[in-house]
Every structure is written in C-alpha cells, then in structure tokens.
Scaffold this motif. Structure first.
Motif, PDB file in Angstrom:
ATOM      1  N   ARG A  82       0.837  -1.215   0.000  1.00 50.46           N
ATOM      2  CA  ARG A  82       0.000   0.000   0.000  1.00 50.46           C
ATOM      3  C   ARG A  82       0.867   1.259   0.000  1.00 50.46           C
ATOM      4  NH1 ARG A  82      -3.101  -2.956   3.705  1.00 50.46           N
ATOM      5  NH2 ARG A  82      -2.082  -1.882   5.429  1.00 50.46           N
ATOM      6  N   GLN A  85       2.284   1.761  -3.462  1.00 52.62           N
ATOM      7  CA  GLN A  85       1.271   2.299  -4.374  1.00 52.62           C
ATOM      8  C   GLN A  85       1.021   3.783  -4.119  1.00 52.62           C
ATOM      9  OE1 GLN A  85      -2.113  -0.319  -3.758  1.00 52.62           O
ATOM     10  NE2 GLN A  85      -1.748  -1.280  -5.743  1.00 52.62           N
ATOM     11  N   VAL A  91      -1.833   2.163  -9.429  1.00 51.41           N
ATOM     12  CA  VAL A  91      -2.573   1.029  -8.903  1.00 51.41           C
ATOM     13  C   VAL A  91      -1.989  -0.234  -9.516  1.00 51.41           C
ATOM     14  CG1 VAL A  91      -4.824  -0.084  -8.765  1.00 51.41           C
ATOM     15  CG2 VAL A  91      -4.653   2.395  -8.617  1.00 51.41           C
ATOM     16  N   ILE A  92      -1.571  -1.142  -8.633  1.00 49.91           N
ATOM     17  CA  ILE A  92      -0.998  -2.413  -9.060  1.00 49.91           C
ATOM     18  C   ILE A  92      -1.893  -3.512  -8.492  1.00 49.91           C
ATOM     19  CG2 ILE A  92       1.065  -3.873  -9.007  1.00 49.91           C
ATOM     20  CD1 ILE A  92       2.642  -1.325  -8.195  1.00 49.91           C
TER      21      ILE A  92
END
Length: 129
Positions: A82, A85, A91-92
């Motif tokens: 998180r 990101q 966004v992965i």
C-alpha cells in the motif's frame, strides 16, 4: 523632507529586523532537525516468506532484548505494498505483490550497526538486510 527620511529609516529597520529573524529561525531549525535526524538510525530487514506471526513476534522480542536495539516495527507485505502504491501514485493488482514481510530496526548509534548485523546474519528468519 524630514518626514520622508524618518519613514525610510523605519522601513529599513523593519525589513532588516525581519531578515535577521528569518536567518536566525532557519539556522536554529536546521540545527535541531539535524540533531533529530542524527539520532534516528534504522535498518530494514526482509524476512523469509514462511514466517508465522508467532515466530515473527518472538523474533521482535529477541531483537528488543538486545541492548543495541532501540525499537522494532513490523511492516507486513500488504502494508508495504500500500505504501508503495501511494508513493508511486499508481494502482498495481494485489496478486502481483513481490514484497516480503519486513522489520524496521531502530538503533541508538551507528557504532551499534556491526553488532546488530552480526546478530541478524546467523538468524534463519532473515532473508536480506
């Protein structure tokens, strides 16, 4: 004419005082921030993927018992993902999370680094320092 000179002198004094205060504030803050940053030494230790919560907690207690260690913080791979990101602002998919669980170890002095590193090198839970 006298009135104009008085206003110019007053404005010059006020500006000089403001510039002096800014200089003193910046130098004082940089001194204290530098002092705080020097006292915050840490290293990140990546753990093996097969670590169970109980084993990780035991490892944390083991580290905290060492006199060279000031503090320990566990960072799960989900939390690290998180943070990554958020930092990269992308966004992965969660299924592509390659990050391992890790522990951040805070220590008091850079002289303690070698002793802590020797302690971690022999531990089977540690994957990489």
């Amino acid at each position: 004419m006298e009135n104009r000179k008085g206003k110019r002198t007053f404005i010059a004094l006020v500006l000089s005082f403001m510039i002096f205060n800014i200089f003193i504030s910046l130098s004082s803050n940089s001194y204290f921030i530098g002092k705080i940053l020097k006292n915050n030494y840490f290293m990140t230790v990546e753990l093996q993927n097969d670590g169970v919560k109980e084993k990780i907690q035991e490892f944390e207690k083991f580290l905290l018992e060492n006199e060279n260690v000031k503090g320990v913080k566990f960072l799960s791979k989900e939390e690290a993902f998180r943070n990554l990101q958020k930092e990269l602002e992308i966004v992965i998919p969660k299924s592509e999370n390659p990050l391992p669980n890790s522990i951040i170890i805070y220590f008091k002095n850079e002289k303690n680094l070698h002793a802590i590193q020797e302690l971690l090198d022999v531990n089977p839970m540690v994957r990489e320092i």
